[in-house]
Write an enzyme that holds these catalytic residues in place. Sequence first.
Site, PDB file in Angstrom:
ATOM      1  N   GLN A 120      -0.446  14.066  -2.406  1.00 55.43           N
ATOM      2  CA  GLN A 120       0.254  12.780  -2.414  1.00 55.43           C
ATOM      3  C   GLN A 120      -0.390  11.744  -1.504  1.00 55.43           C
ATOM      4  O   GLN A 120      -1.077  12.075  -0.534  1.00 55.43           O
ATOM      5  CB  GLN A 120       1.714  12.959  -1.994  1.00 55.43           C
ATOM      6  CG  GLN A 120       1.905  13.507  -0.590  1.00 55.43           C
ATOM      7  CD  GLN A 120       3.374  13.615  -0.210  1.00 55.43           C
ATOM      8  OE1 GLN A 120       3.867  12.858   0.623  1.00 55.43           O
ATOM      9  NE2 GLN A 120       4.067  14.577  -0.818  1.00 55.43           N
ATOM     10  N   ARG A 124       5.078   2.589   1.446  1.00 50.32           N
ATOM     11  CA  ARG A 124       6.441   2.048   1.525  1.00 50.32           C
ATOM     12  C   ARG A 124       6.549   0.843   0.598  1.00 50.32           C
ATOM     13  O   ARG A 124       5.638   0.008   0.543  1.00 50.32           O
ATOM     14  CB  ARG A 124       6.763   1.642   2.961  1.00 50.32           C
ATOM     15  CG  ARG A 124       6.734   2.796   3.961  1.00 50.32           C
ATOM     16  CD  ARG A 124       6.944   2.290   5.382  1.00 50.32           C
ATOM     17  NE  ARG A 124       6.965   3.373   6.366  1.00 50.32           N
ATOM     18  CZ  ARG A 124       5.891   3.823   7.008  1.00 50.32           C
ATOM     19  NH1 ARG A 124       4.699   3.274   6.762  1.00 50.32           N
ATOM     20  NH2 ARG A 124       5.995   4.796   7.881  1.00 50.32           N
ATOM     21  N   GLU A 189       3.477   8.560  -3.808  1.00 51.64           N
ATOM     22  CA  GLU A 189       4.842   8.616  -3.292  1.00 51.64           C
ATOM     23  C   GLU A 189       5.249   7.220  -2.823  1.00 51.64           C
ATOM     24  O   GLU A 189       4.647   6.661  -1.902  1.00 51.64           O
ATOM     25  CB  GLU A 189       4.938   9.598  -2.122  1.00 51.64           C
ATOM     26  CG  GLU A 189       6.324   9.627  -1.473  1.00 51.64           C
ATOM     27  CD  GLU A 189       6.383  10.470  -0.210  1.00 51.64           C
ATOM     28  OE1 GLU A 189       7.366  10.334   0.544  1.00 51.64           O
ATOM     29  OE2 GLU A 189       5.436  11.254   0.036  1.00 51.64           O
ATOM     30  N   ASN A 193      13.124   2.162   1.609  1.00 55.67           N
ATOM     31  CA  ASN A 193      14.169   2.092   2.627  1.00 55.67           C
ATOM     32  C   ASN A 193      15.242   1.131   2.131  1.00 55.67           C
ATOM     33  O   ASN A 193      14.960  -0.042   1.858  1.00 55.67           O
ATOM     34  CB  ASN A 193      13.580   1.623   3.960  1.00 55.67           C
ATOM     35  CG  ASN A 193      12.645   2.658   4.562  1.00 55.67           C
ATOM     36  OD1 ASN A 193      13.062   3.757   4.909  1.00 55.67           O
ATOM     37  ND2 ASN A 193      11.369   2.312   4.663  1.00 55.67           N
ATOM     38  N   HIS A 220      -6.890   0.501   0.192  1.00 57.91           N
ATOM     39  CA  HIS A 220      -6.351   0.300  -1.148  1.00 57.91           C
ATOM     40  C   HIS A 220      -6.186   1.638  -1.853  1.00 57.91           C
ATOM     41  O   HIS A 220      -6.659   2.674  -1.374  1.00 57.91           O
ATOM     42  CB  HIS A 220      -7.286  -0.592  -1.978  1.00 57.91           C
ATOM     43  CG  HIS A 220      -8.663  -0.013  -2.162  1.00 57.91           C
ATOM     44  ND1 HIS A 220      -9.725  -0.350  -1.358  1.00 57.91           N
ATOM     45  CD2 HIS A 220      -9.160   0.900  -3.052  1.00 57.91           C
ATOM     46  CE1 HIS A 220     -10.805   0.309  -1.735  1.00 57.91           C
ATOM     47  NE2 HIS A 220     -10.485   1.085  -2.765  1.00 57.91           N
ATOM     48  N   GLU A 266      -7.467  -1.399  -6.665  1.00 55.32           N
ATOM     49  CA  GLU A 266      -8.789  -1.629  -7.235  1.00 55.32           C
ATOM     50  C   GLU A 266      -8.815  -1.166  -8.692  1.00 55.32           C
ATOM     51  O   GLU A 266      -8.268  -0.107  -9.031  1.00 55.32           O
ATOM     52  CB  GLU A 266      -9.854  -0.881  -6.433  1.00 55.32           C
ATOM     53  CG  GLU A 266     -11.280  -1.215  -6.863  1.00 55.32           C
ATOM     54  CD  GLU A 266     -12.336  -0.531  -6.011  1.00 55.32           C
ATOM     55  OE1 GLU A 266     -13.514  -0.903  -6.135  1.00 55.32           O
ATOM     56  OE2 GLU A 266     -11.972   0.377  -5.227  1.00 55.32           O
TER      57      GLU A 266
END
Length: 442
Positions: A120, A124, A189, A193, A220, A266
Amino acid sequence: YVSLLPSAILLMIIPATTRLPFHRHRLLKLAIVPVVLSALPSTANSFAFISPISIASSRFSSGAVARIPVPAASTVSFLQNQHRSRSRSRSSSSSISGLRAAMSTESENGVIPGRPTWQQTMLRIADPAKSIPFYEMLGMTLIDKINFPQFDFCLYFMTTLSDGEAYTLTPGTQEAHDYLWSMEGVALELTHNFGTEKRLPNPEFKGYHTGNQEKDGFGHIAVSCDDVYAACDKLEKAGVTFKKKPDEGRMKGLAFAYDPDGYWVEIVRRGESGKIPNEFNFSQTMLRVKDPKKSVAFYKKLGMKLMTERHFDDFSLYFLASNNVVGEAPEDPTSDDATETARNLFGPVLELTHNHGTEHDKDFQHFVGNEPGRQGFGHIGFLVDDVYQSCDAIRELGYGFKKEPDGGSMKGLAFAYDPDGYWIEIIKRGGIDFGDEIVPSP
């Protein structure tokens, strides 16, 4: 016995007809060969029988050197084993020392225990209702979500499935969790929040830090496709904005799109058109590193192979892939063939970018994405068979932990530090026991 008859005759006749000493008789020496072989029943059958008369005839009539057939492999092994058994007593101590040294070297150069595989990359996000459709447009599928309402966040996992593969599991179910924690590919992932989509609970929240400012480590992620120009036209018509279009800047034929949070994505061309049938596939995560020797060595310990490296005047790029998605690493990672092989991989590579000179600056350090005011990228994660065993091995390599396996409220998972201080999540393959922490997703 019949085959030994010529030798017996020679042994009787030659000494009586010449005054030469025994060791000077060429024919006599040849006559002894079958006799000696007959005394070795375990090996005699491995030799083709050679008549001493035929050897003598060949040698003396034409001047050619007679060629004695080589023993069969079983005979060679037998003789070697006999030699080893006789010499074992006088060399046992040195052999044991050599074995221990070899085992030590293998341990130092090998992968940590637990069959680690890259699983993973975490970012956020402010609003999953925007981010999930964006990444679906880039060919990804939502395979699972894990809800933690008591902690005010939810995790969404997306990945590129093989072309034509139908995903029938429902994200948030135990079946989807089982798929997630046993997958061989790499997922993106997305961590949400609660409240950030409404700029709550902090009215001052202006969005996540997306990297690419001074001393930022994360750069990136990337997706690959066959035709960058056509792909960017399609994305632009769908409302996607760009940091760089394919014809802009010095490097033509590649682009950087903005995702809904402003992260750079990209868009790169595959090495061979048509090799991968998917329109897009998740292909890179880029991190800047201070010292590539330390970083490449660290990730090799985590089961990754150096697929290719490219060197320019003031920076270098190192691309690594997990053992479970590639075969043998190329002998020369700087070759054009190695670059093409990496560009044709279906699974993503970890791109380590080194700006020359940082390794000599003892005070230099990248921001890793988890500092106050710079939160955006969070970590990369690896699945292992035994979290505790793998963490012990990482600790023995001299690296510390943000969270030990038994630390905090979530037991059995850990966050180690890599050489630059990036967080590396260590997760149990097959599933994490969150206890009462996990809440079924709505």
